[in-house]
Design an enzyme around this catalytic site. Structure first.
Site, PDB file in Angstrom:
ATOM      1  N   ASP A  34       1.086  -1.148  -0.189  1.00 26.13           N
ATOM      2  CA  ASP A  34      -0.020   0.056   0.027  1.00 26.13           C
ATOM      3  C   ASP A  34       0.810   1.234  -0.008  1.00 26.13           C
ATOM      4  OD1 ASP A  34      -2.172   1.595   0.253  1.00 26.13           O
ATOM      5  OD2 ASP A  34      -2.774   1.260   2.297  1.00 26.13           O
ATOM      6  N   ASP A  62      -2.701   2.323  -6.212  1.00 28.55           N
ATOM      7  CA  ASP A  62      -1.562   2.191  -5.298  1.00 28.55           C
ATOM      8  C   ASP A  62      -1.527   0.995  -4.395  1.00 28.55           C
ATOM      9  OD1 ASP A  62      -4.032   3.211  -4.315  1.00 28.55           O
ATOM     10  OD2 ASP A  62      -2.894   4.309  -2.745  1.00 28.55           O
ATOM     11  N   GLU A  63      -2.264   0.046  -4.564  1.00 31.27           N
ATOM     12  CA  GLU A  63      -2.581  -0.789  -3.679  1.00 31.27           C
ATOM     13  C   GLU A  63      -2.826  -2.366  -4.368  1.00 31.27           C
ATOM     14  OE1 GLU A  63      -5.897  -2.224  -0.261  1.00 31.27           O
ATOM     15  OE2 GLU A  63      -6.184  -0.267  -1.438  1.00 31.27           O
TER      16      GLU A  63
END
Length: 421
Positions: free
Chosen positions: A18, A113-114
């Site tokens: 993350d 983003d994860e």
């Protein structure tokens, strides 16, 4: 019920990565003058909208993602407010995903983003999961100039929880159900995957506040939440989560939609129909990129008082923008003519195969040709009436120019007639 009374989890090793305040971190990386300042990415203070993300300096003022931008400004009036540059973030995300995928048997990216990485087998080639996590953090920092938090777990839930334990730029591991339970047993129920605000409210009302309470009230959960959800939550409270890391794929999509929030509420339903045309065109482009069509068109509208209504119509397979637009307009005609703050259109029941009744109009692409002609005529009429050039917005893959165009059109919309036309 003891831990031994629930099924034992499948043996996996999962990493959850993350990024730390991703949008804000990218902007700070590209403009070092922003470092150490409260940066808020989303709408501007005089606009409608919410916070997409913010720097950790802004979070000290109580600003958080999804907060109304007016409230963010009230809490942090000296913050730096910026619109997101989604194309820049997509480019950064593509580089991140390329780095992470090199270490995994399977990857499941749930956001730019994860992502979840199944490293059950691949970690052996790199000296174990702990070393993989370290390599991911190092390469992410060196090759992109950004930091991430990494969690190692025996399941997706444990890995995600681990990545959240030491943010920002952190590392944590939860390697067994016993470790998982020991960490969260006395925490609030919202720590469990899938417990959002509505579910939490139901459980609070029933006197269930902590994970320990969930364990002790496992027999009540099916009645409170439904059989499947209740059983899953009970298992999760004992650390059981057998969900595999599933590679993201277009065919897995349940729905595709486009929506816009207006800067000012509007009762001009003629303008709303024009907006639906542009959203349908954008939605059609997305469907072509995915190679999908859908059998259910859905209209969403949120009124001035935050009341939201949805209307749907199912039929033959649809992927043509003009057909989406026509159905959307028909659904729009059936809702109350009150001031609207948000409008959206979407497709559900998606498939890679088309289901249409064969007619003379469908042979030789005649239906598609007629739809294309009607769409072109409507777009030319729209350009004339609003005195705008649609081409830049229609070529922009980020969608930012499209939303700016819709805002501009609202300022130029002709006065509404008594019937809202």
């Amino acid at each position: 019920m003891t831990q031994s009374a629930v099924k034992m989890p499948i043996q996996r090793t999962v990493i959850h990565v993350d990024m730390d305040a991703f949008y804000a971190a990218v902007e700070i990386r590209d403009n070092p003058a922003l470092k150490g300042r409260p940066l808020i990415i989303g709408a501007l203070p005089d606009e409608r909208g919410v916070v997409a993300t913010c720097s950790y300096e802004a979070r000290k003022f109580g600003v958080r993602s999804a907060m109304n931008i007016k409230e963010a400004y009230r809490r942090c009036p000296r913050g730096i407010f910026m619109h997101p540059n989604r194309e820049k973030y997509r480019r950064a995300s593509a580089r991140l995903h390329a780095i992470w995928s090199a270490y995994a048997d399977a990857t499941e990216y749930v956001a730019l983003d994860e992502g979840y990485l199944d490293v059950t087998r691949s970690a052996r080639r790199f000296g174990g999961a702990r070393r993989v996590a370290r390599l991911i953090k190092e390469r992410t920092r060196i090759e992109t100039g950004l930091t991430c938090s990494v969690g190692v777990g025996y399941s997706k839930t444990s890995a995600k929880l681990a990545s959240e334990e030491k943010k920002p730029d952190g590392y944590f591991e939860i390697l067994t159900p016993r470790d998982f339970i020991g960490l969260i047993v006395d925490r609030d129920i919202t720590v469990l995957y899938g417990v959002g605000a509505r579910t939490a409210e139901k459980l609070y009302h029933a006197g269930i506040y902590t994970v320990r309470d969930v364990q002790n009230n496992r027999d009540r959960l099916p009645a409170l939440l439904g059989g499947k959800t209740g059983r899953h939550l009970a298992e999760l409270s004992f650390g059981v989560d057998d969900r595999p890391v599933t590679p993201s794929d277009a065919a897995d999509a349940k729905s595709v939609s486009r929506e816009v929030t207006f800067q000012k509420d509007t009762s001009h339903f003629g303008y709303l129909r024009d907006v639906l045309l542009l959203l349908s065109l954008d939605l059609g482009g997305k469907l072509r990129a995915l190679g999908l069509n859908g059998r259910t068109v859905t209209l969403k509208a949120t009124y001035w008082n935050m009341k939201t209504v949805t209307r749907s119509r199912s039929g033959e397979s649809v992927d043509q923008p003009y057909e989406i637009y026509q159905t959307g307009c028909a659904l729009l005609a059936g809702i109350e003519k009150n001031p609207v703050r948000l409008i959206g259109v979407g497709l559900q029941n998606l498939s890679e195969s088309s289901v249409r009744q064969l007619t003379f109009a469908t042979l030789g692409g005649e239906r598609e040709r007629l739809n294309a002609e009607r769409l072109r005529a409507r777009l030319l009429d729209l350009q004339r009436r609003y005195r705008v050039d649609l081409r830049p917005a229609l070529r922009d893959r980020t969608g930012e120019l499209l939303y700016q165009l819709i805002d501009l059109m609202q300022t130029r919309a002709l006065p509404t007639t008594p019937n809202g036309a």
